[in-house]
Scaffold this motif. Sequence first.
Motif, PDB file in Angstrom:
ATOM      1  N   VAL A 118      48.644  57.876  29.256  1.00 22.03           N
ATOM      2  CA  VAL A 118      47.518  57.670  28.343  1.00 22.03           C
ATOM      3  C   VAL A 118      47.497  56.224  27.852  1.00 22.03           C
ATOM      4  CG1 VAL A 118      46.535  58.301  26.095  1.00 22.03           C
ATOM      5  CG2 VAL A 118      47.411  60.089  27.634  1.00 22.03           C
ATOM      6  N   VAL A 119      48.644  55.712  27.424  1.00 20.63           N
ATOM      7  CA  VAL A 119      48.726  54.320  26.949  1.00 20.63           C
ATOM      8  C   VAL A 119      48.344  53.350  28.066  1.00 20.63           C
ATOM      9  CG1 VAL A 119      50.311  52.527  26.134  1.00 20.63           C
ATOM     10  CG2 VAL A 119      50.409  54.812  25.150  1.00 20.63           C
ATOM     11  N   ALA A 120      48.771  53.631  29.279  1.00 13.33           N
ATOM     12  CA  ALA A 120      48.441  52.765  30.417  1.00 13.33           C
ATOM     13  C   ALA A 120      46.936  52.703  30.626  1.00 13.33           C
ATOM     14  CB  ALA A 120      49.136  53.263  31.679  1.00 13.33           C
ATOM     15  N   ARG A 121      46.276  53.833  30.555  1.00 12.13           N
ATOM     16  CA  ARG A 121      44.834  53.857  30.770  1.00 12.13           C
ATOM     17  C   ARG A 121      44.083  53.144  29.644  1.00 12.13           C
ATOM     18  NH1 ARG A 121      47.163  56.882  33.919  1.00 12.13           N
ATOM     19  NH2 ARG A 121      46.261  57.752  35.805  1.00 12.13           N
ATOM     20  N   MET A 122      44.575  53.265  28.435  1.00 13.87           N
ATOM     21  CA  MET A 122      43.941  52.557  27.329  1.00 13.87           C
ATOM     22  C   MET A 122      44.168  51.056  27.478  1.00 13.87           C
ATOM     23  SD  MET A 122      44.659  55.280  24.296  1.00 13.87           S
ATOM     24  CE  MET A 122      43.470  54.637  23.135  1.00 13.87           C
ATOM     25  N   SER A 123      45.350  50.664  27.934  1.00 11.08           N
ATOM     26  CA  SER A 123      45.640  49.252  28.182  1.00 11.08           C
ATOM     27  C   SER A 123      44.782  48.714  29.322  1.00 11.08           C
ATOM     28  CB  SER A 123      47.115  49.059  28.551  1.00 11.08           C
ATOM     29  OG  SER A 123      47.939  49.507  27.522  1.00 11.08           O
ATOM     30  N   TYR A 124      44.488  49.577  30.257  1.00 12.29           N
ATOM     31  CA  TYR A 124      43.671  49.236  31.426  1.00 12.29           C
ATOM     32  C   TYR A 124      42.209  49.033  31.038  1.00 12.29           C
ATOM     33  CZ  TYR A 124      42.183  49.665  36.347  1.00 12.29           C
ATOM     34  OH  TYR A 124      41.652  49.454  37.604  1.00 12.29           O
ATOM     35  N   GLY A 125      41.861  49.550  29.848  1.00  7.92           N
ATOM     36  CA  GLY A 125      40.509  49.353  29.344  1.00  7.92           C
ATOM     37  C   GLY A 125      39.672  50.614  29.282  1.00  7.92           C
ATOM     38  N   MET A 126      40.268  51.742  29.592  1.00  7.87           N
ATOM     39  CA  MET A 126      39.531  53.000  29.528  1.00  7.87           C
ATOM     40  C   MET A 126      39.394  53.447  28.077  1.00  7.87           C
ATOM     41  SD  MET A 126      40.981  55.473  32.498  1.00  7.87           S
ATOM     42  CE  MET A 126      40.937  55.021  34.223  1.00  7.87           C
ATOM     43  N   ALA A 127      38.267  54.058  27.775  1.00  6.17           N
ATOM     44  CA  ALA A 127      38.083  54.694  26.473  1.00  6.17           C
ATOM     45  C   ALA A 127      38.890  55.988  26.465  1.00  6.17           C
ATOM     46  CB  ALA A 127      36.602  54.989  26.242  1.00  6.17           C
ATOM     47  N   CYS A 128      39.087  56.543  25.306  1.00  7.49           N
ATOM     48  CA  CYS A 128      39.842  57.798  25.191  1.00  7.49           C
ATOM     49  C   CYS A 128      39.230  58.879  26.075  1.00  7.49           C
ATOM     50  CB  CYS A 128      39.862  58.276  23.744  1.00  7.49           C
ATOM     51  SG  CYS A 128      40.852  57.245  22.662  1.00  7.49           S
ATOM     52  N   GLU A 129      37.903  58.963  26.068  1.00  7.59           N
ATOM     53  CA  GLU A 129      37.227  59.979  26.871  1.00  7.59           C
ATOM     54  C   GLU A 129      37.473  59.762  28.363  1.00  7.59           C
ATOM     55  OE1 GLU A 129      35.711  58.118  24.530  1.00  7.59           O
ATOM     56  OE2 GLU A 129      35.343  59.600  22.967  1.00  7.59           O
ATOM     57  N   GLY A 130      37.438  58.523  28.802  1.00  2.44           N
ATOM     58  CA  GLY A 130      37.684  58.201  30.206  1.00  2.44           C
ATOM     59  C   GLY A 130      39.104  58.520  30.623  1.00  2.44           C
ATOM     60  N   ALA A 131      40.066  58.195  29.749  1.00  2.00           N
ATOM     61  CA  ALA A 131      41.463  58.506  30.037  1.00  2.00           C
ATOM     62  C   ALA A 131      41.667  60.008  30.112  1.00  2.00           C
ATOM     63  CB  ALA A 131      42.377  57.899  28.973  1.00  2.00           C
ATOM     64  N   ALA A 132      41.035  60.745  29.195  1.00  2.10           N
ATOM     65  CA  ALA A 132      41.151  62.209  29.200  1.00  2.10           C
ATOM     66  C   ALA A 132      40.572  62.797  30.474  1.00  2.10           C
ATOM     67  CB  ALA A 132      40.446  62.797  27.982  1.00  2.10           C
ATOM     68  N   LEU A 133      39.419  62.302  30.896  1.00  3.90           N
ATOM     69  CA  LEU A 133      38.832  62.790  32.139  1.00  3.90           C
ATOM     70  C   LEU A 133      39.712  62.466  33.346  1.00  3.90           C
ATOM     71  CD1 LEU A 133      35.067  61.887  31.634  1.00  3.90           C
ATOM     72  CD2 LEU A 133      36.049  64.177  31.815  1.00  3.90           C
ATOM     73  N   ASP A 134      40.225  61.245  33.391  1.00  2.00           N
ATOM     74  CA  ASP A 134      41.050  60.807  34.508  1.00  2.00           C
ATOM     75  C   ASP A 134      42.331  61.638  34.618  1.00  2.00           C
ATOM     76  OD1 ASP A 134      41.433  58.894  36.687  1.00  2.00           O
ATOM     77  OD2 ASP A 134      43.063  58.066  35.459  1.00  2.00           O
ATOM     78  N   LEU A 135      42.863  62.045  33.472  1.00  3.12           N
ATOM     79  CA  LEU A 135      44.120  62.796  33.452  1.00  3.12           C
ATOM     80  C   LEU A 135      43.910  64.301  33.294  1.00  3.12           C
ATOM     81  CD1 LEU A 135      46.132  60.362  31.174  1.00  3.12           C
ATOM     82  CD2 LEU A 135      46.471  60.736  33.622  1.00  3.12           C
ATOM     83  N   SER A 136      42.642  64.735  33.315  1.00  8.14           N
ATOM     84  CA  SER A 136      42.294  66.150  33.147  1.00  8.14           C
ATOM     85  C   SER A 136      42.860  66.722  31.848  1.00  8.14           C
ATOM     86  CB  SER A 136      42.770  66.976  34.345  1.00  8.14           C
ATOM     87  OG  SER A 136      42.201  66.510  35.526  1.00  8.14           O
ATOM     88  N   ILE A 137      42.650  65.978  30.768  1.00 12.46           N
ATOM     89  CA  ILE A 137      43.087  66.397  29.438  1.00 12.46           C
ATOM     90  C   ILE A 137      41.853  66.792  28.644  1.00 12.46           C
ATOM     91  CG2 ILE A 137      44.186  65.669  27.282  1.00 12.46           C
ATOM     92  CD1 ILE A 137      45.749  63.594  28.907  1.00 12.46           C
ATOM     93  N   ALA A 138      41.921  67.934  28.002  1.00 11.17           N
ATOM     94  CA  ALA A 138      40.809  68.357  27.151  1.00 11.17           C
ATOM     95  C   ALA A 138      40.860  67.582  25.838  1.00 11.17           C
ATOM     96  CB  ALA A 138      40.901  69.852  26.869  1.00 11.17           C
ATOM     97  N   LEU A 139      39.696  67.165  25.379  1.00  9.89           N
ATOM     98  CA  LEU A 139      39.611  66.457  24.099  1.00  9.89           C
ATOM     99  C   LEU A 139      39.543  67.410  22.951  1.00  9.89           C
ATOM    100  CD1 LEU A 139      37.230  63.501  24.908  1.00  9.89           C
ATOM    101  CD2 LEU A 139      39.664  63.412  24.546  1.00  9.89           C
TER     102      LEU A 139
END
Length: 72
Positions: A51-72
């Motif tokens: 999750v931290v990597a994706r946020m560092s990469y520039g993804m929004a929380c929603e994008g990181a959740a979708l990419d990792l198949s995490i429910a918000l």
Amino acid sequence: MIGEIAFPLLGWHYALVSECHIVSSALSSLALIEECIALSGHDILRREGQVVARMSYGMACEGAALDLSIAL
């Protein structure tokens, strides 16, 4: 709490890639960011690191959740 972990990890990641003279790819490679987080020595779970990597990469929380198949 994530900020307490994320910002030091970003600093450590930047320092590491600066030493390796690959600053241009510091935040442009998700795999490299994840690897640096895993090697940082901080006691964080693999999933938290993803999750931290994706946020560092520039993804929004929603994008990181979708990419990792995490429910918000």
